[in-house]
Design a protein around this motif. Structure first.
Motif, PDB file in Angstrom:
ATOM      1  N   ALA A   1       0.522  -1.564   0.144  1.00  0.00           N
ATOM      2  CA  ALA A   1       0.107   0.176   0.350  1.00  0.00           C
ATOM      3  C   ALA A   1       0.918   1.472   0.174  1.00  0.00           C
ATOM      4  CB  ALA A   1      -0.705  -0.285   0.817  1.00  0.00           C
ATOM      5  N   ASN A   2       2.067   1.288   0.309  1.00  0.00           N
ATOM      6  CA  ASN A   2       2.501   2.309   1.101  1.00  0.00           C
ATOM      7  C   ASN A   2       3.714   2.379  -0.909  1.00  0.00           C
ATOM      8  OD1 ASN A   2       5.990   3.741   1.418  1.00  0.00           O
ATOM      9  ND2 ASN A   2       4.079   4.174   3.089  1.00  0.00           N
ATOM     10  N   GLU A   3       3.741   1.901  -1.612  1.00  0.00           N
ATOM     11  CA  GLU A   3       3.825   1.802  -2.606  1.00  0.00           C
ATOM     12  C   GLU A   3       3.522   2.707  -3.642  1.00  0.00           C
ATOM     13  OE1 GLU A   3       7.503   0.848  -4.491  1.00  0.00           O
ATOM     14  OE2 GLU A   3       7.704   1.343  -1.861  1.00  0.00           O
ATOM     15  N   TRP A   4       1.884   1.928  -3.473  1.00  0.00           N
ATOM     16  CA  TRP A   4       1.000   2.827  -4.043  1.00  0.00           C
ATOM     17  C   TRP A   4       1.047   4.069  -4.165  1.00  0.00           C
ATOM     18  CZ3 TRP A   4      -4.531   1.414  -5.879  1.00  0.00           C
ATOM     19  CH2 TRP A   4      -4.600  -0.033  -6.806  1.00  0.00           C
ATOM     20  N   VAL A   5       0.946   4.500  -2.519  1.00  0.00           N
ATOM     21  CA  VAL A   5       0.770   6.449  -1.984  1.00  0.00           C
ATOM     22  C   VAL A   5       2.040   6.404  -2.617  1.00  0.00           C
ATOM     23  CG1 VAL A   5       0.110   7.620  -0.401  1.00  0.00           C
ATOM     24  CG2 VAL A   5      -1.035   5.231  -0.805  1.00  0.00           C
ATOM     25  N   THR A   6       3.192   6.574  -2.337  1.00  0.00           N
ATOM     26  CA  THR A   6       4.376   7.125  -2.439  1.00  0.00           C
ATOM     27  C   THR A   6       5.140   7.223  -3.677  1.00  0.00           C
ATOM     28  OG1 THR A   6       5.867   5.447  -1.286  1.00  0.00           O
ATOM     29  CG2 THR A   6       4.889   6.784  -0.109  1.00  0.00           C
ATOM     30  N   GLY A   7       4.859   5.782  -4.663  1.00  0.00           N
ATOM     31  CA  GLY A   7       5.192   6.227  -6.165  1.00  0.00           C
ATOM     32  C   GLY A   7       5.915   5.302  -6.399  1.00  0.00           C
ATOM     33  N   PHE A   8       5.479   3.864  -6.221  1.00  0.00           N
ATOM     34  CA  PHE A   8       6.874   2.465  -6.489  1.00  0.00           C
ATOM     35  C   PHE A   8       8.022   2.887  -6.481  1.00  0.00           C
ATOM     36  CE2 PHE A   8       2.687   2.715  -8.510  1.00  0.00           C
ATOM     37  CZ  PHE A   8       2.037   1.293  -7.807  1.00  0.00           C
ATOM     38  N   GLY A   9       8.829   4.127  -5.204  1.00  0.00           N
ATOM     39  CA  GLY A   9      10.476   3.751  -4.946  1.00  0.00           C
ATOM     40  C   GLY A   9      11.210   2.759  -4.766  1.00  0.00           C
ATOM     41  N   ARG A  10      10.393   1.912  -3.993  1.00  0.00           N
ATOM     42  CA  ARG A  10      10.888   0.648  -3.492  1.00  0.00           C
ATOM     43  C   ARG A  10      11.491  -0.489  -4.487  1.00  0.00           C
ATOM     44  NH1 ARG A  10       7.859   2.219   0.562  1.00  0.00           N
ATOM     45  NH2 ARG A  10       9.568   2.920   3.051  1.00  0.00           N
ATOM     46  N   CYS A  11      10.025  -0.361  -5.119  1.00  0.00           N
ATOM     47  CA  CYS A  11      10.298  -0.582  -6.332  1.00  0.00           C
ATOM     48  C   CYS A  11      11.045  -0.810  -8.111  1.00  0.00           C
ATOM     49  CB  CYS A  11       9.044  -1.197  -7.532  1.00  0.00           C
ATOM     50  SG  CYS A  11       7.334  -1.663  -6.848  1.00  0.00           S
ATOM     51  N   LEU A  12      11.574   0.953  -7.597  1.00  0.00           N
ATOM     52  CA  LEU A  12      12.541   2.015  -8.633  1.00  0.00           C
ATOM     53  C   LEU A  12      13.665   0.896  -7.785  1.00  0.00           C
ATOM     54  CD1 LEU A  12      10.807   4.364  -9.496  1.00  0.00           C
ATOM     55  CD2 LEU A  12      11.592   2.441 -11.592  1.00  0.00           C
ATOM     56  N   GLU A  13      13.856   0.521  -6.480  1.00  0.00           N
ATOM     57  CA  GLU A  13      15.426   0.829  -5.593  1.00  0.00           C
ATOM     58  C   GLU A  13      16.218  -0.882  -6.172  1.00  0.00           C
ATOM     59  OE1 GLU A  13      17.248   0.251  -1.534  1.00  0.00           O
ATOM     60  OE2 GLU A  13      15.010   0.971  -1.695  1.00  0.00           O
ATOM     61  N   GLY A  14      15.018  -1.615  -6.509  1.00  0.00           N
ATOM     62  CA  GLY A  14      15.346  -2.780  -6.811  1.00  0.00           C
ATOM     63  C   GLY A  14      15.687  -3.705  -7.756  1.00  0.00           C
ATOM     64  N   ALA A  15      14.975  -2.519  -8.610  1.00  0.00           N
ATOM     65  CA  ALA A  15      15.792  -2.575 -10.106  1.00  0.00           C
ATOM     66  C   ALA A  15      17.399  -2.187  -9.951  1.00  0.00           C
ATOM     67  CB  ALA A  15      14.700  -2.563 -11.169  1.00  0.00           C
ATOM     68  N   LYS A  16      17.236  -1.168  -9.767  1.00  0.00           N
ATOM     69  CA  LYS A  16      18.219  -0.352  -9.455  1.00  0.00           C
ATOM     70  C   LYS A  16      18.866  -1.211  -9.725  1.00  0.00           C
ATOM     71  CE  LYS A  16      20.894   3.679  -8.104  1.00  0.00           C
ATOM     72  NZ  LYS A  16      20.647   4.855  -7.726  1.00  0.00           N
TER      73      LYS A  16
END
Length: 347
Positions: free
Chosen positions: A206-221
């Motif tokens: 839920a936090n990813e939805w609200v904050t803009g998927f930043g941890r997903c980008l961090e994982g990709a990087k």
């Protein structure tokens, strides 16, 4: 309506677009799910070496393959996130009997797939690949899609729980196990994004939805940089890794994200102290390995992954014995892999 009948997904408005694009996006999402569950050792979670009593490695494989039509449809869709989530859960459940395998991953992959479809179709470039500076744009577009969800998306999301059997915290006054909650949602006009905003403090997805998927980008990087560091200047060779290096990249990134962010699935299943302990332990293991490797390599950016394995395997055994599984972190890893694959990661 039969919850395992997904014919209703055809009602979701879609665009007449290049089928190559939606197929590519769906395959990247599918491969991300397969790579995540295959990665080992991944402390506490099901992988190719470990099963849980009722949920096996093969259940995740079946779910990853069975959900392809929904992912492909998501890449062609610009709304209907709630219905797509429910459809993904139904397809997953129709193909395996191991219970919830990818609910959190679907919550991330569907808006990201929609965003990728929009980006690829707007630029019409071939080959279809996101450049490094376009990954942020992917997250921005996905965030816009989730912000645009409506009350019907929230209702469909609640209905998905009838099929998924997910362990979650209830969202304040809206009881996920109460069929009457959908009436309350409609009466109050609550959107799916608003539900996620309520849950952002105690749910990582839920936090990813609200904050803009930043941890997903961090994982990709993290995954991409690990692969680049282990393959300096040579696409077809891997330094200090076994095989292709992708397994090591996933395990490393899993530990990295787990150490930085409390896994809310653990917090829900156990308590905050347990989740904090798991994050702290992951950080200790990673820090010890990185410090030792940096001292030995004298500035070389590559590290011997084999030196990390004993501590990770011991940590894995501990969590498996206690049935502590960092499921939310695994979902973030799937999304990170998906973004990296859209960016052209190959191995």
């Amino acid at each position: 309506m039969n919850p395992n009948n997904t014919d209703f997904i055809c009602q979701i408005p879609e665009l007449a677009e290049n089928p190559q694009i939606s197929s590519l996006i769906a395959r990247c999402a599918q491969l991300a799910m397969l790579l995540e569950v295959s990665a080992s050792p991944k402390p506490g979670n099901v992988d190719r070496e470990h099963n849980y009593p009722d949920t096996y490695f093969e259940h995740f494989i079946a779910s990853s393959v069975g959900v392809y039509p929904v992912l492909e449809l998501a890449a062609r869709s610009r709304n209907g996130i709630g219905a797509l989530i429910r459809s993904a859960v139904c397809e997953s459940s129709a193909w395996q009997k191991g219970g919830n395998t990818h609910f959190g991953a679907f919550l991330l992959l569907i808006p990201l797939s929609m965003a990728a479809g929009e980006l690829f179709n707007s630029c019409r470039k071939i080959p279809y690949k996101l450049l490094p500076d376009e990954l942020e744009a992917l997250a921005v577009h996905a965030h816009a899609f989730v912000q645009a969800t409506d009350c019907e998306d929230a209702v469909e999301f609640y209905r998905a729980f009838e099929v998924a059997g997910v362990r979650v915290n209830n969202v304040d006054e809206f009881n996920l196990g109460d069929p009457e909650s959908t009436s309350e949602l409609r009466a109050k006009g609550v959107t799916l994004y608003e539900l996620m905003d309520i849950a952002r403090g105690y749910d990582l997805i839920a936090n990813e939805w609200v904050t803009g998927f930043g941890r997903c980008l961090e994982g990709a990087k993290s995954i991409t940089e690990f692969m680049q560091a282990q393959n300096p200047g040579a696409e077809n060779s891997v330094s200090n890794c076994s095989g292709t290096g992708i397994n090591e990249a996933v395990v490393y990134t899993f530990l990295k994200l787990l150490s930085r962010y409390r896994d809310t699935f653990i917090e829900t299943k156990f308590d905050t102290d347990t989740a904090d302990y798991v994050s702290s332990r992951a950080g200790e293991i990673l820090s010890t390995w990185e410090e030792a490797s940096d001292n030995e390599s004298s500035g070389n950016t590559t590290r011997d992954f084999e030196d990390l394995l004993p501590a990770v395997q011991e940590f894995d055994s501990e969590l498996l014995k206690k049935r502590i599984n960092p499921g939310s972190t695994a979902d973030i890893i799937i999304a990170g892999l998906f973004i990296a694959l859209l960016g052209g990661l190959r191995f």
